[in-house]
Enzyme design. Structure first.
Site, PDB file in Angstrom:
ATOM      1  N   CYS A  73      30.838 -17.404  -4.894  1.00 10.12           N
ATOM      2  CA  CYS A  73      29.685 -16.755  -5.604  1.00 10.12           C
ATOM      3  C   CYS A  73      29.499 -15.628  -5.783  1.00 10.12           C
ATOM      4  CB  CYS A  73      28.602 -17.326  -5.288  1.00 10.12           C
ATOM      5  SG  CYS A  73      27.054 -16.877  -6.258  1.00 10.12           S
TER       6      CYS A  73
ATOM      7  N   CYS B  10      11.826 -33.492   3.011  1.00 11.51           N
ATOM      8  CA  CYS B  10      12.588 -32.381   2.624  1.00 11.51           C
ATOM      9  C   CYS B  10      12.237 -31.362   3.688  1.00 11.51           C
ATOM     10  CB  CYS B  10      12.079 -32.008   1.271  1.00 11.51           C
ATOM     11  SG  CYS B  10      10.739 -31.400   1.066  1.00 11.51           S
TER      12      CYS B  10
ATOM     13  N   GLU C  76       1.243 -42.081  -7.019  1.00 12.51           N
ATOM     14  CA  GLU C  76       1.827 -40.630  -7.266  1.00 12.51           C
ATOM     15  C   GLU C  76       0.792 -39.906  -8.007  1.00 12.51           C
ATOM     16  OE1 GLU C  76       3.259 -37.030  -7.894  1.00 12.51           O
ATOM     17  OE2 GLU C  76       4.455 -38.512  -6.854  1.00 12.51           O
TER      18      GLU C  76
ATOM     19  N   ASN D  41       7.613 -40.103   0.725  1.00  9.26           N
ATOM     20  CA  ASN D  41       8.464 -38.919   0.469  1.00  9.26           C
ATOM     21  C   ASN D  41       7.574 -37.963   0.041  1.00  9.26           C
ATOM     22  OD1 ASN D  41      10.494 -37.576  -0.396  1.00  9.26           O
ATOM     23  ND2 ASN D  41      10.547 -38.311  -2.519  1.00  9.26           N
TER      24      ASN D  41
ATOM     25  N   CYS E 281      22.069 -12.032  -5.536  1.00  8.00           N
ATOM     26  CA  CYS E 281      21.211 -13.105  -4.977  1.00  8.00           C
ATOM     27  C   CYS E 281      21.610 -13.569  -3.773  1.00  8.00           C
ATOM     28  CB  CYS E 281      21.413 -14.322  -6.092  1.00  8.00           C
ATOM     29  SG  CYS E 281      20.385 -15.811  -5.875  1.00  8.00           S
TER      30      CYS E 281
ATOM     31  N   GLN F   8      14.515 -35.291  -7.942  1.00 10.15           N
ATOM     32  CA  GLN F   8      15.308 -34.579  -7.112  1.00 10.15           C
ATOM     33  C   GLN F   8      16.219 -33.880  -7.808  1.00 10.15           C
ATOM     34  OE1 GLN F   8      14.785 -34.678  -4.048  1.00 10.15           O
ATOM     35  NE2 GLN F   8      14.007 -36.612  -3.137  1.00 10.15           N
TER      36      GLN F   8
ATOM     37  N   PHE G 130       3.821 -41.177  -2.856  1.00  6.20           N
ATOM     38  CA  PHE G 130       4.351 -40.085  -3.321  1.00  6.20           C
ATOM     39  C   PHE G 130       5.721 -40.339  -4.013  1.00  6.20           C
ATOM     40  CE2 PHE G 130       2.534 -39.028   0.901  1.00  6.20           C
ATOM     41  CZ  PHE G 130       1.631 -37.948   0.565  1.00  6.20           C
TER      42      PHE G 130
ATOM     43  N   CYS H  23      21.250 -18.551  -1.492  1.00  8.35           N
ATOM     44  CA  CYS H  23      22.296 -19.351  -0.864  1.00  8.35           C
ATOM     45  C   CYS H  23      22.684 -18.667   0.510  1.00  8.35           C
ATOM     46  CB  CYS H  23      23.478 -19.983  -1.512  1.00  8.35           C
ATOM     47  SG  CYS H  23      22.931 -20.884  -3.063  1.00  8.35           S
TER      48      CYS H  23
ATOM     49  N   CYS I 198      25.434 -19.239 -12.624  1.00  7.62           N
ATOM     50  CA  CYS I 198      25.175 -19.456 -11.261  1.00  7.62           C
ATOM     51  C   CYS I 198      26.054 -20.909 -11.112  1.00  7.62           C
ATOM     52  CB  CYS I 198      23.749 -19.626 -10.797  1.00  7.62           C
ATOM     53  SG  CYS I 198      23.498 -20.496  -9.188  1.00  7.62           S
TER      54      CYS I 198
END
Length: 372
Positions: A4, A331, A259, A304, A12, A209, A238, A15, A84
């Site tokens: 990248c 997550c 939800e 979730n 940037c 996602q 969720f 990442c 990107c």
């Protein structure tokens, strides 16, 4: 050097792990997860599910930045992120065409320093199923909607895969991504996705996602784990657009998805109609509200939650419900560990890492909890 140029030139640094070999990235994430979950003595650690390294993101969130040459979609006047490598080439092409089109229309980016201009963000989502895209313009006011409408045919001619285009009004001078008001500029109002032959729909405000390939594997794994005990009732808390619930659906199984975002529930209901199962129910409720009103007991509960996790109150309610098993998709491994402390009536049976966010320290974890 990474693959990248934005990272290598310090334009940037999102990442943060991109200069590591991918195996090292997975090792570091796995080590963190083992450290956090070791106190709960998981019975089985499964191998991580790896991701593609490029072109895996299905969403682009671009800040509109003012410059002498017109709008720049990226981080600064000198750094446009339309190329990107996390986006596939079709998204890169679309972002380039959108930026050029906005400049030709002389749309002014919102300048946070002087609180002037109209366009704040450009949000682009792509369906891996058929390549169609949803484009959202986040504006300060209604002032330039007419100009956008007048040029819309030209934009769609340049990017024919743009099938859903909207305007979102966010008038507040704060770092808030979107406002309440959404205005559709196209007749079509949602993208269709398809994971494991399950139809899913994405509307502007519905959660989905960001890594379609890993989401496919995550949903498939969860449905296999959930189905092992042949449950008759499953709750999906969720649930978003219904990914977990729909993957667990069978003609004889009763499933309820909860939800808080009404748009996501509308998508889930559309998928349920497409599948044709009558015992699939989706409700637009806060998970805690559902917990307070529910009178039945699920055999399996899938959760979730957002990054903050479930929280003590919801964990206590789950313990009172006393389902035989809980599948927890997280997550945020930190909040996952805190919630597991509050779910002391359950033991950790299986753990698997799904690398939803390559090149960053973030990842998704699926945990199976079994009642003591």
């Amino acid at each position: 050097m990474s693959f990248c140029s934005f990272y290598d030139t310090d334009a940037c640094r999102s990442c943060s792990m991109i200069d590591l070999f991918y195996g090292e990235q997975l090792n570091e994430k796995g080590a963190l997860l083992h450290k956090l979950l070791h106190p709960f003595e998981p019975k089985q650690w499964l191998k991580p599910s790896p991701s593609q390294l490029k072109g895996f993101r299905n969403k682009a969130k671009m800040v509109a930045i003012p410059s002498r040459d017109g709008i720049v979609l990226g981080l600064s006047e000198e750094s446009s992120l339309i190329q990107c490598p996390l986006y596939d080439v079709s998204m890169q092409h679309a972002l380039g065409q959108i930026q050029t089109w906005l400049r030709e229309l002389k749309i002014q980016a919102y300048d946070v320093r002087v609180k002037k201009g109209e366009l704040k963000y450009v949000l682009l989502t792509r369906s891996a199923h058929n390549g169609t895209m949803m484009l959202r313009f986040v504006l300060r006011s209604h002032g330039i909607i007419g100009r956008l409408k007048n040029g819309l045919d030209d934009l769609v001619a340049r990017v024919p895969k743009l099938t859903v285009i909207t305007v979102n009004i966010q008038p507040i001078h704060m770092a808030i991504l979107e406002g309440e008001e959404e205005i559709f500029l196209t007749d079509q109002t949602r993208l269709e996705e398809n994971l494991n032959s399950i139809p899913l729909f994405i509307r502007p405000k519905s959660f989905f996602q960001t890594n379609t390939d890993i989401a496919t594997k995550l949903y498939k794994t969860a449905s296999e784990w959930a189905g092992e005990s042949k449950p008759k009732i499953i709750w999906d808390l969720f649930c978003g657009v219904g990914g977990f619930a729909l993957h667990c659906a069978t003609p004889e199984r009763h499933i309820v998805g909860i939800e808080i975002e009404a748009e996501a529930i509308a998508c889930a209901q559309e998928s349920a109609k497409r599948i044709g199962f009558e015992n699939l129910t989706f409700k637009a409720l806060d998970a805690a509200s559902f917990g307070a009103e529910s009178g039945e007991r699920a055999d399996v509960i899938i959760v979730n939650p957002p990054r903050r996790g479930l929280g003590e109150q919801l964990c206590k309610w789950l313990e009172r419900v006393g389902s035989e098993r809980i599948l927890y998709s997280s997550c945020n491994a930190q909040s996952l560990a805190k919630d597991l402390e509050n779910l002391s009536g359950y033991r950790v049976n299986r753990v698997q890492l799904f690398d939803m966010f390559p090149h960053t320290a973030h990842f998704e974890t699926l945990v199976e909890l079994v009642k003591n």
